[in-house]
Design a protein around this motif. Structure first.
Motif, mmCIF file in Angstrom:
data_model
loop_
_atom_site.group_PDB
_atom_site.id
_atom_site.type_symbol
_atom_site.label_atom_id
_atom_site.label_comp_id
_atom_site.label_asym_id
_atom_site.label_seq_id
_atom_site.Cartn_x
_atom_site.Cartn_y
_atom_site.Cartn_z
ATOM 1 N N MET A 1 164.934 96.788 75.928
ATOM 2 C CA MET A 1 163.558 97.220 75.705
ATOM 3 C C MET A 1 163.391 97.718 74.272
ATOM 4 N N VAL A 2 162.331 97.273 73.634
ATOM 5 C CA VAL A 2 161.958 97.759 72.310
ATOM 6 C C VAL A 2 160.611 98.456 72.498
ATOM 7 N N TYR A 3 160.541 99.726 72.084
ATOM 8 C CA TYR A 3 159.270 100.422 72.244
ATOM 9 C C TYR A 3 158.878 101.133 70.963
ATOM 10 N N LYS A 4 157.565 101.307 70.818
ATOM 11 C CA LYS A 4 157.026 102.000 69.653
ATOM 12 C C LYS A 4 156.014 103.022 70.148
ATOM 13 N N PRO A 5 156.204 104.299 69.786
ATOM 14 C CA PRO A 5 155.208 105.309 70.147
ATOM 15 C C PRO A 5 153.889 105.026 69.425
ATOM 16 N N LEU A 6 152.790 105.198 70.146
ATOM 17 C CA LEU A 6 151.470 104.973 69.573
ATOM 18 C C LEU A 6 150.574 106.178 69.838
ATOM 19 N N ALA A 7 149.666 106.444 68.919
ATOM 20 C CA ALA A 7 148.698 107.526 69.092
ATOM 21 C C ALA A 7 147.500 107.058 69.915
ATOM 22 N N LYS A 8 147.192 105.748 69.818
ATOM 23 C CA LYS A 8 146.031 105.189 70.516
ATOM 24 C C LYS A 8 146.455 103.923 71.247
ATOM 25 N N PRO A 9 145.756 103.568 72.311
ATOM 26 C CA PRO A 9 146.086 102.313 72.991
ATOM 27 C C PRO A 9 145.724 101.111 72.127
ATOM 28 N N VAL A 10 146.413 100.011 72.356
ATOM 29 C CA VAL A 10 146.117 98.753 71.680
ATOM 30 C C VAL A 10 145.982 97.665 72.741
ATOM 31 N N ASP A 11 145.183 96.652 72.426
ATOM 32 C CA ASP A 11 145.054 95.509 73.322
ATOM 33 C C ASP A 11 146.166 94.517 73.020
ATOM 34 N N ILE A 12 146.897 94.144 74.054
ATOM 35 C CA ILE A 12 147.959 93.150 73.907
ATOM 36 C C ILE A 12 147.892 92.167 75.067
ATOM 37 N N THR A 13 148.486 91.037 74.886
ATOM 38 C CA THR A 13 148.645 90.088 75.974
ATOM 39 C C THR A 13 149.893 90.494 76.744
ATOM 40 N N PRO A 14 149.798 90.678 78.055
ATOM 41 C CA PRO A 14 150.994 91.066 78.824
ATOM 42 C C PRO A 14 152.119 90.052 78.631
ATOM 43 N N GLN A 15 153.317 90.575 78.535
ATOM 44 C CA GLN A 15 154.498 89.742 78.336
ATOM 45 C C GLN A 15 154.847 89.014 79.637
ATOM 46 N N THR A 16 155.199 87.753 79.518
ATOM 47 C CA THR A 16 155.665 86.981 80.667
ATOM 48 C C THR A 16 157.174 87.131 80.751
ATOM 49 N N LEU A 17 157.656 87.612 81.881
ATOM 50 C CA LEU A 17 159.085 87.836 82.063
ATOM 51 C C LEU A 17 159.626 86.860 83.096
ATOM 52 N N THR A 18 160.869 86.453 82.919
ATOM 53 C CA THR A 18 161.506 85.515 83.828
ATOM 54 C C THR A 18 162.376 86.280 84.821
ATOM 55 N N PRO A 19 162.118 86.102 86.117
ATOM 56 C CA PRO A 19 162.976 86.766 87.108
ATOM 57 C C PRO A 19 164.409 86.242 87.027
ATOM 58 N N PHE A 20 165.352 87.104 87.374
ATOM 59 C CA PHE A 20 166.778 86.802 87.274
ATOM 60 C C PHE A 20 167.358 86.662 88.679
ATOM 61 N N THR A 21 168.211 85.662 88.874
ATOM 62 C CA THR A 21 168.889 85.469 90.151
ATOM 63 C C THR A 21 170.374 85.749 89.966
ATOM 64 N N ARG A 22 170.872 86.658 90.775
ATOM 65 C CA ARG A 22 172.310 86.990 90.719
ATOM 66 C C ARG A 22 173.092 85.999 91.551
#
Length: 99
Positions: A62-83
């Motif tokens: 995970m890479v995160y950045k603290p923000l003072a205000k919300p921003v509009d972003i496109t939700p990230q598409t994540l790939t489910p993992f199979t063990r």
């Protein structure tokens, strides 16, 4: 958000609870956090060699950045993992500081 997202990518309840216990205190006082899960950007720059070789490997970074205000972003598409078989799970992250 983290519990739902980490479960979606394939972490078990025990694994995502450990992730949240570690990262939440670092993020909780930020008004907002912009969060991105690095896939090949992480795995290509931080190769991992394990012997014996696992049948499946899940690497969550995970890479995160603290923000003072919300921003509009496109939700990230994540790939489910199979063990399958001998599975290795690695999780970590980093904070992006600055502007």
């Amino acid at each position: 958000f983290l519990q739902e997202t980490l479960a979606e990518v394939g972490l078990t309840p025990r694994e995502y609870n450990e992730f949240i216990v570690y990262w939440y205190p670092k993020m909780k006082d930020n008004p907002y956090n912009l969060i991105h899960f690095a896939g090949t950007q992480y795995t290509d720059t931080a190769p991992l060699t394990i012997t014996p070789e696992p049948d499946s490997t899940l690497r969550v970074f995970m890479v995160y950045k603290p923000l003072a205000k919300p921003v509009d972003i496109t939700p990230q598409t994540l790939t489910p993992f199979t063990r399958t078989g001998f599975t290795v799970v690695e999780w970590g992250g980093t904070e992006v500081k600055g502007h």
